[in-house]
Design a protein around this motif. Structure first.
Motif, short mmCIF file in Angstrom:
data_model
loop_
_atom_site.label_atom_id
_atom_site.label_comp_id
_atom_site.label_asym_id
_atom_site.label_seq_id
_atom_site.Cartn_x
_atom_site.Cartn_y
_atom_site.Cartn_z
N LEU A 73 55.16 -52.57 47.46
CA LEU A 73 54.24 -52.29 46.36
C LEU A 73 54.93 -51.45 45.30
O LEU A 73 55.62 -50.49 45.61
CB LEU A 73 53.02 -51.54 46.87
CG LEU A 73 52.02 -52.31 47.73
CD1 LEU A 73 50.94 -51.37 48.21
CD2 LEU A 73 51.42 -53.46 46.97
N TYR B 9 48.48 -61.54 44.60
CA TYR B 9 47.24 -60.88 44.97
C TYR B 9 47.02 -59.65 44.10
O TYR B 9 47.98 -59.03 43.61
CB TYR B 9 47.29 -60.44 46.43
CG TYR B 9 47.15 -61.56 47.43
CD1 TYR B 9 48.22 -62.37 47.76
CD2 TYR B 9 45.93 -61.79 48.07
CE1 TYR B 9 48.10 -63.40 48.68
CE2 TYR B 9 45.79 -62.81 49.00
CZ TYR B 9 46.88 -63.60 49.29
OH TYR B 9 46.73 -64.62 50.21
N ARG C 131 50.82 -58.39 43.35
CA ARG C 131 51.99 -58.56 44.23
C ARG C 131 51.97 -59.93 44.87
O ARG C 131 50.92 -60.41 45.29
CB ARG C 131 51.94 -57.49 45.31
CG ARG C 131 53.04 -57.57 46.33
CD ARG C 131 53.01 -56.35 47.23
NE ARG C 131 54.07 -56.39 48.22
CZ ARG C 131 53.91 -56.88 49.43
NH1 ARG C 131 52.76 -57.37 49.80
NH2 ARG C 131 54.93 -56.88 50.27
N GLU D 111 53.33 -62.05 48.07
CA GLU D 111 53.68 -61.71 49.43
C GLU D 111 55.00 -62.39 49.82
O GLU D 111 55.05 -63.55 50.18
CB GLU D 111 52.57 -62.15 50.39
CG GLU D 111 51.23 -61.50 50.10
CD GLU D 111 51.28 -59.99 50.15
OE1 GLU D 111 50.50 -59.35 49.43
OE2 GLU D 111 52.11 -59.45 50.91
N HIS E 15 41.71 -55.83 48.50
CA HIS E 15 42.58 -56.76 47.81
C HIS E 15 41.87 -58.10 47.67
O HIS E 15 40.89 -58.37 48.39
CB HIS E 15 43.92 -56.93 48.53
CG HIS E 15 43.84 -57.76 49.78
ND1 HIS E 15 43.54 -57.20 51.01
CD2 HIS E 15 44.03 -59.08 50.00
CE1 HIS E 15 43.54 -58.15 51.92
NE2 HIS E 15 43.82 -59.30 51.35
N TYR F 71 45.72 -55.85 44.40
CA TYR F 71 45.45 -54.79 45.36
C TYR F 71 44.94 -53.55 44.62
O TYR F 71 45.35 -53.28 43.50
CB TYR F 71 46.74 -54.37 46.09
CG TYR F 71 47.24 -55.34 47.13
CD1 TYR F 71 48.02 -56.43 46.78
CD2 TYR F 71 46.95 -55.14 48.47
CE1 TYR F 71 48.49 -57.30 47.74
CE2 TYR F 71 47.42 -56.00 49.44
CZ TYR F 71 48.18 -57.09 49.06
OH TYR F 71 48.64 -57.96 50.02
#
Lengths: 116, 111
Positions: B99, B32, B91, B93, B49, B34
């Motif tokens: 982060l 993703y 990032r 998940e 995000h 962010y």
């Protein structure tokens, strides 16, 4: 207000002192983090706790000792620090659900630490 | 090391749109994008995000290119209070990860 409270806001300590930083989250989160931000440097991840278990220690010196007694509280115990440890220490929390699902971090306002 | 590249600083006039670019050419399919921002002497604040599609919320819009190698954060009507360091982070998940922040872009909004 982010729901993450850090105390104290400012701390001055000598190199022989022992002090503790406190973080409390009121968001029902299950993961908590300590970050360090030195002057004009990016945030550095120090420790990660998921469900009260430490899952990451980012090569932090042993003079920094974290403690997570429950999912709402996180402490950073400090002893025999060096002047170069002076920095803004930030606590954050998040709600980790399942892998693959985005989670947002909520940060406290930080503790500005000065080591003399 | 951060997986993103951002300009060091940008200026924007109050009331105008602020467009903050971010390159993430090595992004993986399950990572993703962010965006967070940090106002001086405060903790970072989540903005938005996204994964593939463009996203909009009350704070900003996120435009992600079709190949996902870059993105742009748009603050439609910048105010003086938007002056901050803006961080673009990619990032995946996974349990126990956190982060990782880079140097970000310092946005200065002036009247």
């Amino acid at each position: 207000e982010t729901g993450v409270t850090q105390t104290p806001r400012h701390l001055v300590m000598g190199m022989t002192n022992k002090k503790s930083l406190k973080c409390e989250q009121h968001l029902g989160h299950n993961a908590m983090y300590w970050y360090k931000q030195s002057a004009k440097k990016p945030l550095e991840l120090m420790f990660v706790y998921n469900f009260k278990e430490q899952t990451e220690n980012n090569s932090v010196p042993s003079r920094f000792s974290p403690e997570c007694p429950n999912s709402s509280h996180l402490f950073l115990h400090l002893h025999t620090l060096q002047p170069e440890d002076s920095a803004l220490y930030l606590c954050a929390s998040s709600l980790f659900l399942v892998e693959g699902v985005p989670e947002k971090l909520f940060f406290g306002s930080g503790t500005q630490l000065s080591v003399l | 090391d951060a997986k993103t590249t951002q300009p060091t600083s940008m200026d924007c006039a109050e009331g105008r749109a602020a467009n903050l670019p971010c390159n993430h050419s090595t992004i993986s399919g399950n990572e993703y994008v962010y965006w967070y921002r940090q106002i001086h002497s405060q903790g970072p604040q989540y903005i938005i995000h996204g994964l593939k599609n463009n996203e909009t919320n009350e704070m900003a819009s996120l435009i992600i290119t079709e190949d996902r190698k870059s993105s742009t954060l748009i603050l439609p009507h910048a105010t003086l209070r938007d002056t901050a360091v803006y961080y673009c982070i990619v990032r995946v998940e996974e349990a126990g990860t956190a982060l990782i922040f880079g140097k970000g872009t310092t946005l200065s909004v002036s009247s």
